[in-house]
Design an enzyme around this catalytic site. Sequence first.
Site, PDB file in Angstrom:
ATOM      1  N   ASP A  97     -19.035 -73.701 -70.998  1.00 35.43           N
ATOM      2  CA  ASP A  97     -20.261 -73.303 -70.238  1.00 35.43           C
ATOM      3  C   ASP A  97     -19.958 -71.432 -69.839  1.00 35.43           C
ATOM      4  OD1 ASP A  97     -19.251 -72.723 -68.317  1.00 35.43           O
ATOM      5  OD2 ASP A  97     -20.751 -74.268 -66.895  1.00 35.43           O
ATOM      6  N   GLU A 119     -16.059 -81.200 -71.602  1.00 34.66           N
ATOM      7  CA  GLU A 119     -17.449 -80.916 -70.768  1.00 34.66           C
ATOM      8  C   GLU A 119     -19.195 -80.888 -70.711  1.00 34.66           C
ATOM      9  OE1 GLU A 119     -17.541 -77.927 -67.514  1.00 34.66           O
ATOM     10  OE2 GLU A 119     -15.683 -79.185 -66.414  1.00 34.66           O
ATOM     11  N   GLU A 133     -24.612 -69.203 -67.457  1.00 33.69           N
ATOM     12  CA  GLU A 133     -23.448 -70.813 -68.277  1.00 33.69           C
ATOM     13  C   GLU A 133     -24.962 -71.844 -68.920  1.00 33.69           C
ATOM     14  OE1 GLU A 133     -23.570 -69.163 -65.410  1.00 33.69           O
ATOM     15  OE2 GLU A 133     -20.770 -68.751 -65.894  1.00 33.69           O
ATOM     16  N   HIS A 212     -17.693 -66.505 -57.489  1.00 35.59           N
ATOM     17  CA  HIS A 212     -17.153 -65.410 -58.426  1.00 35.59           C
ATOM     18  C   HIS A 212     -19.224 -65.659 -59.026  1.00 35.59           C
ATOM     19  CE1 HIS A 212     -17.272 -68.517 -61.693  1.00 35.59           C
ATOM     20  NE2 HIS A 212     -16.311 -69.264 -61.056  1.00 35.59           N
ATOM     21  N   ARG A 214     -22.303 -65.258 -61.208  1.00 35.72           N
ATOM     22  CA  ARG A 214     -23.088 -64.276 -61.408  1.00 35.72           C
ATOM     23  C   ARG A 214     -24.244 -63.508 -60.417  1.00 35.72           C
ATOM     24  NH1 ARG A 214     -19.931 -63.316 -66.366  1.00 35.72           N
ATOM     25  NH2 ARG A 214     -20.381 -61.012 -66.561  1.00 35.72           N
ATOM     26  N   HIS A 245     -11.688 -62.928 -57.196  1.00 35.73           N
ATOM     27  CA  HIS A 245     -11.540 -62.881 -58.278  1.00 35.73           C
ATOM     28  C   HIS A 245     -11.999 -61.280 -58.569  1.00 35.73           C
ATOM     29  CE1 HIS A 245     -13.823 -63.611 -62.148  1.00 35.73           C
ATOM     30  NE2 HIS A 245     -13.549 -65.032 -61.910  1.00 35.73           N
TER      31      HIS A 245
HETATM   32  C1  UD1 Z   1     -16.385 -66.004 -66.507  1.00 38.37           C
HETATM   33  C2  UD1 Z   1     -17.375 -66.635 -66.911  1.00 38.37           C
HETATM   34  C3  UD1 Z   1     -18.319 -67.978 -65.924  1.00 38.37           C
HETATM   35  C4  UD1 Z   1     -16.784 -67.805 -65.573  1.00 38.37           C
HETATM   36  C5  UD1 Z   1     -15.697 -67.711 -64.709  1.00 38.37           C
HETATM   37  C6  UD1 Z   1     -14.377 -68.593 -64.589  1.00 38.37           C
HETATM   38  C7  UD1 Z   1     -18.761 -65.701 -68.600  1.00 38.37           C
HETATM   39  C8  UD1 Z   1     -20.900 -65.348 -68.789  1.00 38.37           C
HETATM   40  N1  UD1 Z   1     -18.872 -65.856 -67.624  1.00 38.37           N
HETATM   41  O1  UD1 Z   1     -17.417 -64.499 -66.053  1.00 38.37           O
HETATM   42  O2  UD1 Z   1     -19.136 -69.117 -65.712  1.00 38.37           O
HETATM   43  O3  UD1 Z   1     -17.064 -68.964 -64.687  1.00 38.37           O
HETATM   44  O4  UD1 Z   1     -15.263 -66.599 -65.806  1.00 38.37           O
HETATM   45  O5  UD1 Z   1     -13.646 -67.349 -63.923  1.00 38.37           O
HETATM   46  O6  UD1 Z   1     -18.425 -66.471 -69.942  1.00 38.37           O
HETATM   47  N2  UD1 Z   1     -11.364 -59.428 -65.024  1.00 38.37           N
HETATM   48  C9  UD1 Z   1     -10.085 -58.996 -65.310  1.00 38.37           C
HETATM   49  N3  UD1 Z   1      -8.909 -60.378 -65.550  1.00 38.37           N
HETATM   50  C10 UD1 Z   1      -8.897 -60.869 -65.411  1.00 38.37           C
HETATM   51  C11 UD1 Z   1     -10.484 -62.094 -65.711  1.00 38.37           C
HETATM   52  C12 UD1 Z   1     -11.318 -60.919 -64.969  1.00 38.37           C
HETATM   53  O7  UD1 Z   1      -9.895 -57.814 -64.726  1.00 38.37           O
HETATM   54  O8  UD1 Z   1      -7.756 -62.264 -66.069  1.00 38.37           O
HETATM   55  C13 UD1 Z   1     -12.759 -58.406 -64.953  1.00 38.37           C
HETATM   56  C14 UD1 Z   1     -12.997 -57.491 -65.350  1.00 38.37           C
HETATM   57  O9  UD1 Z   1     -12.801 -56.608 -65.361  1.00 38.37           O
HETATM   58  C15 UD1 Z   1     -13.896 -58.103 -66.616  1.00 38.37           C
HETATM   59  C16 UD1 Z   1     -14.743 -59.074 -65.580  1.00 38.37           C
HETATM   60  O10 UD1 Z   1     -13.414 -59.267 -64.629  1.00 38.37           O
HETATM   61  O11 UD1 Z   1     -14.538 -57.821 -67.504  1.00 38.37           O
HETATM   62  C17 UD1 Z   1     -15.425 -60.022 -66.041  1.00 38.37           C
HETATM   63  O12 UD1 Z   1     -14.751 -61.145 -66.368  1.00 38.37           O
HETATM   64  P1  UD1 Z   1     -16.099 -62.135 -67.387  1.00 38.37           P
HETATM   65  O13 UD1 Z   1     -15.404 -62.673 -68.386  1.00 38.37           O
HETATM   66  O14 UD1 Z   1     -16.666 -61.405 -68.386  1.00 38.37           O
HETATM   67  O15 UD1 Z   1     -16.677 -62.976 -66.132  1.00 38.37           O
HETATM   68  P2  UD1 Z   1     -16.797 -63.630 -65.033  1.00 38.37           P
HETATM   69  O16 UD1 Z   1     -16.917 -63.019 -63.536  1.00 38.37           O
HETATM   70  O17 UD1 Z   1     -15.213 -63.968 -64.211  1.00 38.37           O
HETATM   71  N1  UDP Z   2      -8.377 -71.197 -59.589  1.00 41.29           N
HETATM   72  C1  UDP Z   2      -7.355 -70.772 -59.457  1.00 41.29           C
HETATM   73  N2  UDP Z   2      -6.672 -69.625 -58.658  1.00 41.29           N
HETATM   74  C2  UDP Z   2      -7.431 -68.947 -58.211  1.00 41.29           C
HETATM   75  C3  UDP Z   2      -9.400 -69.598 -57.904  1.00 41.29           C
HETATM   76  C4  UDP Z   2      -9.201 -70.829 -58.950  1.00 41.29           C
HETATM   77  O1  UDP Z   2      -5.770 -70.416 -60.395  1.00 41.29           O
HETATM   78  O2  UDP Z   2      -7.431 -67.410 -57.404  1.00 41.29           O
HETATM   79  C5  UDP Z   2      -8.509 -72.898 -60.434  1.00 41.29           C
HETATM   80  C6  UDP Z   2      -9.038 -73.860 -59.692  1.00 41.29           C
HETATM   81  O3  UDP Z   2      -8.151 -74.835 -59.590  1.00 41.29           O
HETATM   82  C7  UDP Z   2     -10.025 -74.079 -60.492  1.00 41.29           C
HETATM   83  C8  UDP Z   2     -10.561 -73.271 -61.503  1.00 41.29           C
HETATM   84  O4  UDP Z   2      -9.537 -71.951 -60.980  1.00 41.29           O
HETATM   85  O5  UDP Z   2      -9.452 -75.528 -61.572  1.00 41.29           O
HETATM   86  C9  UDP Z   2     -11.970 -72.283 -60.847  1.00 41.29           C
HETATM   87  O6  UDP Z   2     -12.601 -71.272 -62.271  1.00 41.29           O
HETATM   88  P1  UDP Z   2     -13.210 -70.512 -61.503  1.00 41.29           P
HETATM   89  O7  UDP Z   2     -13.711 -71.009 -60.254  1.00 41.29           O
HETATM   90  O8  UDP Z   2     -12.846 -68.594 -61.769  1.00 41.29           O
HETATM   91  O9  UDP Z   2     -14.329 -71.195 -62.637  1.00 41.29           O
HETATM   92  P2  UDP Z   2     -16.137 -72.087 -62.898  1.00 41.29           P
HETATM   93  O10 UDP Z   2     -14.142 -73.452 -62.277  1.00 41.29           O
HETATM   94  O11 UDP Z   2     -16.406 -71.788 -61.619  1.00 41.29           O
HETATM   95  O12 UDP Z   2     -16.016 -71.441 -63.522  1.00 41.29           O
END
Ligand code: UD1
Ligand code: UDP
Length: 376
Positions: A97, A119, A133, A212, A214, A245
């Site tokens: 999603d 999924e 999502e 994490h 939004r 996160h």
């Molecule tokens: C995203 C997904 C969410 C998912 C989550 C899992 C969307 C809109 N959101 O949210 O559905 O549940 O990932 O974790 O698709 N960043 C880093 N390094 C990383 C990852 C993220 O620095 O490895 C920071 C960056 O500043 C980036 C920000 O996090 O711009 C947001 O990342 P983004 O993927 O847009 O949103 P998430 O909150 O991570």
């Molecule tokens: N996870 C990880 N390291 C962490 C926190 C979570 O590897 O510090 C893994 C966790 O085991 C799970 C996945 O990340 O499988 C969940 O990711 P996240 O919570 O970012 O996204 P969501 O599942 O809510 O989309």
Amino acid sequence: MKKILIVFGTRPEAIKMAPLVKEFELHPEEFDVRVCVTAQHREMLDQVLTFFDIKPQYDLDLMKPGQDLYGLTAAIITELKPVLEDFKPDFIFVHGDTTTTMASSIAGFYSGAKVCHIEAGLRTHNKYAPFPEEINRQITGRLTDFHFAPTTASKENLVKENIDPKDILVTGNTVIDALIQSVEKVKREPSSLIKDLDDKLNKAPLLLVTGHRRENHGDGFIRICEALKTIAIERKELQIVYPVHLNPKVLEPVNRILGDIENIHLIKPLAYHDFIWMMDRAKIIITDSGGVQEEAPSLGKPVLVMRETTERPEAVDAGTVILVGTNTQKIINETFALLDNEAHFKEMSSRHNPYGDGNACSRIVNFMKELDLKNV
Ligand code: UD1
Ligand code: UDP
């Protein structure tokens, strides 16, 4: 030979797609499989690629600090075009999603590839929760040709949307495949980081926290942090580990409110294997994560879910999770109830996980083997 492009971009997609990549690779005579990462996440994605030893053929390297949904969506669609033109896949696989999921399914549809959604079928029917999502899933569902639903409830959601049942396969969630394939190795070989952290925890009961979403940014996170602060101060014997996160909208309030509390450990996101180890070590898990609430019950851990509404009602029905939203008092009360009421704790820890048996990926690959390319 069926040409398959598997696209993912964030940590949870990578964890849930990794066992599928491996399963396809067991059948090189039938499938030409390539992996494309959008790298919507960077460090958090790379941690997973390293653990599962996946080397993507295409890496769009799109993550920007503080990225927004507009730019990311546009970039994914635009940057996938040359990949699709180069490989010309028959099928594009997307997961879940995220923005990567939604935008890649649009690009795949434009290219003429059949869209396969892992999924599939999770719904809250609330446009704003989880945001964005829920709508990402609905858009992806419209574009999808073959829907791999984790549970019968998710299949029923799709049938209600007039999807032909013959195009839906109930598989279980691939996150359980990933967990089962990893857990023994993780327990056998804890990393040095984990050994150090475990020494610091000194056998204390452990509360593991992740968050994490939004829709929780802003006031929601402030209420969550206030709850964790109270829990830490009132229960000094407890240790709280919170791998934070990397989203700046999460990092800022968490560091500001929880930075100086002795029994709260704010750490960087853990690599998947370290996180499994930490889940296994935890007494209780508090999270708003989708993946964590699916996998933690397989390790017998009660989960408090910081969401108002859920697309995973199976977990609530099975009694493996309790929804606490972002209400400070409710988070505190439910945590104390689990800590203080042994019978309640035992009951929640022993419930059956409804998300699968670890064979989701082989079901998906068998389904793909049976498909006749001429008739799809
Ligand atoms: C995203 C997904 C969410 C998912 C989550 C899992 C969307 C809109 N959101 O949210 O559905 O549940 O990932 O974790 O698709 N960043 C880093 N390094 C990383 C990852 C993220 O620095 O490895 C920071 C960056 O500043 C980036 C920000 O996090 O711009 C947001 O990342 P983004 O993927 O847009 O949103 P998430 O909150 O991570
Ligand atoms: N996870 C990880 N390291 C962490 C926190 C979570 O590897 O510090 C893994 C966790 O085991 C799970 C996945 O990340 O499988 C969940 O990711 P996240 O919570 O970012 O996204 P969501 O599942 O809510 O989309």
